[in-house]
Design an enzyme around this catalytic site. Structure first.
Site, PDB file in Angstrom:
ATOM      1  N   ASN A 293       0.837  -1.208   0.000  1.00 55.10           N
ATOM      2  CA  ASN A 293       0.000   0.000   0.000  1.00 55.10           C
ATOM      3  C   ASN A 293       0.866   1.249   0.000  1.00 55.10           C
ATOM      4  O   ASN A 293       1.958   1.249   0.572  1.00 55.10           O
ATOM      5  CB  ASN A 293      -0.851   0.093   1.283  1.00 55.10           C
ATOM      6  CG  ASN A 293      -1.818  -1.057   1.440  1.00 55.10           C
ATOM      7  OD1 ASN A 293      -2.319  -1.589   0.466  1.00 55.10           O
ATOM      8  ND2 ASN A 293      -2.070  -1.429   2.683  1.00 55.10           N
TER       9      ASN A 293
ATOM     10  N   ASP B  18       4.772  -5.456  11.508  1.00 58.64           N
ATOM     11  CA  ASP B  18       5.343  -5.998  10.266  1.00 58.64           C
ATOM     12  C   ASP B  18       6.872  -6.072  10.377  1.00 58.64           C
ATOM     13  O   ASP B  18       7.496  -7.004   9.848  1.00 58.64           O
ATOM     14  CB  ASP B  18       4.960  -5.125   9.069  1.00 58.64           C
ATOM     15  CG  ASP B  18       3.455  -4.886   9.010  1.00 58.64           C
ATOM     16  OD1 ASP B  18       2.693  -5.769   9.432  1.00 58.64           O
ATOM     17  OD2 ASP B  18       3.052  -3.797   8.561  1.00 58.64           O
TER      18      ASP B  18
ATOM     19  N   THR C  10       2.583 -10.674  20.061  1.00 55.97           N
ATOM     20  CA  THR C  10       3.303  -9.418  20.297  1.00 55.97           C
ATOM     21  C   THR C  10       2.521  -8.574  21.298  1.00 55.97           C
ATOM     22  O   THR C  10       1.286  -8.549  21.287  1.00 55.97           O
ATOM     23  CB  THR C  10       3.535  -8.644  18.983  1.00 55.97           C
ATOM     24  OG1 THR C  10       2.277  -8.443  18.333  1.00 55.97           O
ATOM     25  CG2 THR C  10       4.463  -9.401  18.055  1.00 55.97           C
ATOM     26  N   LEU C  11       3.278  -7.904  22.165  1.00 57.31           N
ATOM     27  CA  LEU C  11       2.674  -7.166  23.278  1.00 57.31           C
ATOM     28  C   LEU C  11       3.012  -5.682  23.218  1.00 57.31           C
ATOM     29  O   LEU C  11       3.062  -5.010  24.246  1.00 57.31           O
ATOM     30  CB  LEU C  11       3.184  -7.741  24.622  1.00 57.31           C
ATOM     31  CG  LEU C  11       3.023  -9.251  24.846  1.00 57.31           C
ATOM     32  CD1 LEU C  11       3.736  -9.677  26.123  1.00 57.31           C
ATOM     33  CD2 LEU C  11       1.537  -9.621  24.905  1.00 57.31           C
TER      34      LEU C  11
ATOM     35  N   ASN D 252       5.885  -4.308   3.808  1.00 48.14           N
ATOM     36  CA  ASN D 252       6.632  -3.934   5.018  1.00 48.14           C
ATOM     37  C   ASN D 252       7.436  -5.119   5.546  1.00 48.14           C
ATOM     38  O   ASN D 252       8.622  -4.991   5.884  1.00 48.14           O
ATOM     39  CB  ASN D 252       5.678  -3.471   6.124  1.00 48.14           C
ATOM     40  CG  ASN D 252       4.984  -2.155   5.807  1.00 48.14           C
ATOM     41  OD1 ASN D 252       5.345  -1.472   4.865  1.00 48.14           O
ATOM     42  ND2 ASN D 252       3.979  -1.806   6.600  1.00 48.14           N
TER      43      ASN D 252
HETATM   44  O1  RIB Z   1       0.854  -2.601   9.463  1.00 47.00           O
HETATM   45  C1  RIB Z   1       0.990  -1.289   8.960  1.00 47.00           C
HETATM   46  C2  RIB Z   1       0.471  -1.216   7.579  1.00 47.00           C
HETATM   47  O2  RIB Z   1      -0.921  -1.451   7.612  1.00 47.00           O
HETATM   48  C3  RIB Z   1       0.621   0.140   6.931  1.00 47.00           C
HETATM   49  O3  RIB Z   1       1.843   0.272   6.247  1.00 47.00           O
HETATM   50  C4  RIB Z   1      -0.601   0.197   6.040  1.00 47.00           C
HETATM   51  O4  RIB Z   1      -0.309   0.183   4.679  1.00 47.00           O
HETATM   52  C5  RIB Z   1      -1.480  -0.977   6.441  1.00 47.00           C
HETATM   53  O5  RIB Z   1      -1.381  -2.006   5.544  1.00 47.00           O
END
Ligand code: RIB
Length: 291
Positions: free
Chosen positions: A12, A241, A209-210, A44
């Site tokens: 995205n 991510d 994850t916390l 990511n």
């Molecule tokens: O986890 C974060 C991501 O969630 C952002 O980069 C956004 O694009 C959404 O996908």
């Protein structure tokens, strides 16, 4: 071409607005200047793993538009292989993100091209892969095919169940590692977080994850708490991510799940001290492996 890590997930453009607070229903709030940066849970994850030195490819979909070019450039400059990123006749996914002064974010995603990722795109993609890591924001049948194809091909299937969605019992049972945050774990279990119960859903292991507290590593041998370093958070966007990408990179390099989680909490902690998702991810030199 084969790669150690295959990430299957979204890409995205993140349109990020700093704001003192979020608007309520029917309300207008003025925020700061918008920044546009590469994001998406799949992209990511792939960038986080590649920055740490992993040999990683992304299987994803973007549009033939300027946002798609921003994403391709970010993936390539991090060293992510993009041969499995297809350009389709839909707009690149966009995430509308509000970040408040406490570093918290709220995100609205318009998936666009991500919805063109099909189960058939997995055909032949798993050969030679060690770790397959999928996340949501793409069609559920594609996620489920990715997990099944990884298991069939002898790759370790990891699933970051974010955003939370119902997946089949067969998919959960095929997982090597189920990754969730506390909210996703509670949603899955329908109770407070009793991490051991996640294994009752079928995965071989789980990681919860916390946030600023770190993570829990859950295996049949027990649950281990992994503490996070204390940092000053400015933007938590994409921290989960970053954690997932770091975990995949370390597992691909042969680390145990606990050692991988110990490095992943350090990577995620660094990411929240910087703005944006992909632009905030550290290099291997910033996060050396620990003995
Ligand atoms: O986890 C974060 C991501 O969630 C952002 O980069 C956004 O694009 C959404 O996908």
């Amino acid at each position: 071409m084969t790669h150690d890590v295959l990430v299957v997930g979204s890409a995205n453009a993140d349109l990020v607005v700093p704001a003192e607070r979020r608007p309520g229903p029917g309300e207008t709030v003025l925020g700061g200047d918008t920044t546009i940066s590469p994001g998406g849970k799949g992209a990511n994850t792939a960038v986080a793993a590649a920055r740490l030195g992993a040999d990683v490819a992304l299987l994803g979909a973007i549009g033939q538009d300027p946002y798609g070019a921003v994403l391709t450039e970010s993936l390539r400059s991090a060293g992510v292989h993009t041969d499995l990123v297809k350009a389709v006749a839909r707009p690149t996914g966009i995430a509308y993100i509000t970040v408040t002064p406490d570093g918290e974010n709220s995100i609205l995603v318009s998936p666009g091209a991500n919805h063109a990722l099909e189960p058939a795109d997995l055909d032949g993609a798993l050969a030679g892969v060690k770790i397959m890591v999928a996340s949501m924001e793409i069609p559920l049948p594609t996620v489920e095919r990715a997990v099944a194809a990884a298991a069939e091909a002898g790759a370790r299937p990891l699933l970051n169940l974010s955003p939370a969605a119902e997946v089949s019992p067969a998919t959960l049972a095929a997982l090597d590692v189920l990754l969730v945050n506390e909210h996703e774990a509670a949603w899955l279990l329908g109770t407070g977080v009793e991490p051991e119960k996640l294994l009752g859903l079928g995965p071989r292991s789980a990681v919860v994850t916390l946030g600023a507290r770190g993570a829990l590593v859950v295996t049949r041998q027990g649950t281990t708490e992994v503490a996070s370093p204390k940092v000053e958070a400015v933007d938590s966007t994409g921290a989960g991510d970053a954690f997932t990408g770091a975990l995949a990179a370390s597992l691909a390099a042969g680390a145990s799940l606990e050692a991988a989680a110990r490095r992943a909490v350090r990577v995620a902690a660094i990411s929240v001290t910087r703005r944006g998702a992909q632009p905030s991810y550290p290099s291997a030199a910033e996060v050396p492996e620990q003995a």
